[in-house]
Design a protein around this motif. Sequence first.
Motif, PDB file in Angstrom:
ATOM      1  N   ASP A 263       0.877  -1.095   0.264  1.00  0.00           N
ATOM      2  CA  ASP A 263      -0.012  -0.025  -0.057  1.00  0.00           C
ATOM      3  C   ASP A 263       1.064   1.300  -0.022  1.00  0.00           C
ATOM      4  O   ASP A 263       1.891   1.160   0.682  1.00  0.00           O
ATOM      5  N   PRO A 264       0.375   2.181  -0.972  1.00  0.00           N
ATOM      6  CA  PRO A 264       1.436   3.394  -0.890  1.00  0.00           C
ATOM      7  C   PRO A 264       1.663   4.155   0.478  1.00  0.00           C
ATOM      8  O   PRO A 264       2.587   4.933   0.383  1.00  0.00           O
ATOM      9  N   THR A 265       0.557   4.102   1.426  1.00  0.00           N
ATOM     10  CA  THR A 265       0.466   4.815   2.568  1.00  0.00           C
ATOM     11  C   THR A 265       1.023   4.014   3.771  1.00  0.00           C
ATOM     12  O   THR A 265       1.956   4.364   4.632  1.00  0.00           O
ATOM     13  N   TYR A 266       0.652   2.797   3.652  1.00  0.00           N
ATOM     14  CA  TYR A 266       0.935   1.959   4.870  1.00  0.00           C
ATOM     15  C   TYR A 266       1.970   0.879   4.707  1.00  0.00           C
ATOM     16  O   TYR A 266       2.185   0.041   5.676  1.00  0.00           O
ATOM     17  N   GLY A 267       2.517   0.692   3.413  1.00  0.00           N
ATOM     18  CA  GLY A 267       3.422  -0.322   3.019  1.00  0.00           C
ATOM     19  C   GLY A 267       2.830  -1.919   2.987  1.00  0.00           C
ATOM     20  O   GLY A 267       1.366  -1.729   2.456  1.00  0.00           O
ATOM     21  N   PRO A 268       3.697  -2.808   3.341  1.00  0.00           N
ATOM     22  CA  PRO A 268       2.972  -4.012   3.253  1.00  0.00           C
ATOM     23  C   PRO A 268       1.965  -4.283   4.034  1.00  0.00           C
ATOM     24  O   PRO A 268       2.088  -4.481   5.266  1.00  0.00           O
ATOM     25  N   ILE A 269       0.384  -4.459   3.792  1.00  0.00           N
ATOM     26  CA  ILE A 269      -0.512  -5.031   4.565  1.00  0.00           C
ATOM     27  C   ILE A 269      -1.423  -5.906   3.875  1.00  0.00           C
ATOM     28  O   ILE A 269      -1.468  -6.221   2.664  1.00  0.00           O
TER      29      ILE A 269
END
Length: 308
Positions: A263-269
């Motif tokens: 995810d561009p905001t939260y990274g790997p999720i």
Amino acid sequence: MWHRSCTRSFVGSCVVIVALLGGCTAEPAGTPTSATTTSSAPPAERVYVSLGDSYATGYRPADAGAAAGATRDGFASLVAERSDLRLINVACSGATSESLRDEPGCAPFNRAIDAPDPAGRTQIDAAVEALRAHAGDVGLVTVVIGGNDLTPCARASTVSAAASCASRAVTEVRTNLAAILPALREAAGDAPIVGLTYPDVFLGAWVSPDFPDGQNLARLSVPLFRDFFNTALEAEYEKIGATFVDITDTTGGYEPLTELTQDPTYGPIPAPVAKVCELTYFCEQTDVHPTPAGHQAIASAVLTATNR
């Protein structure tokens, strides 16, 4: 889900055409011919009655400079437009299953755009009146309710407390739907009724700093929606021959949390968490309401379920 105000807070389209047809009748030579005129009544207007909470009114929080409130981005408006139906939206932001049944009126701020004034009627009474007034010309009825009954459970101090809260909420929702839905079916006649659930917004707790135990809450929410809340809703809608559309499923809420995406905001999720972040404001604002993309997704699910 489920906005509360400042004070407290599917189905084929059918066109009926009546025509009186006449033809010319041959007369003996030398006599005038006569003909009946062809006339037709205008098509009856088909209506779509929407009930529920802020998901139905199209509410969204303040975002990108826009004020909070009802919008025309809501799924009900989109379904009406794409189905060529006139929307009568009696939904009220902040409604619970109990208030839909028992609470008269709806504050202007909590109504959908162009919604009729309930004039002191409960939401179910306003819906029944609209359906009876348009008997034979109802193209669709949708109901989305129960989110505001469930939302307080996300604020429970422990996961076990949240589960207990959810159990009580689901029992209350079932009781109220059992009283509401038969009256709706009687007034709607053979018109299609579609019951909806919600995206699993609690998956967004995975990335929210507002939930210290957010990942466990997100994990708990999957069986809560899949095996408990949505199962209960579906059972009640089936009793009146309504179609149930599992929005949790159609928005990816049952996919494994072990499958990660960047995810561009939260990274790997987990991919289901990323989907909730895209379709609702929960990850960004801890707000349960759909983004415009979320309303598009819900509208598409309704249209698909109703073969539109």
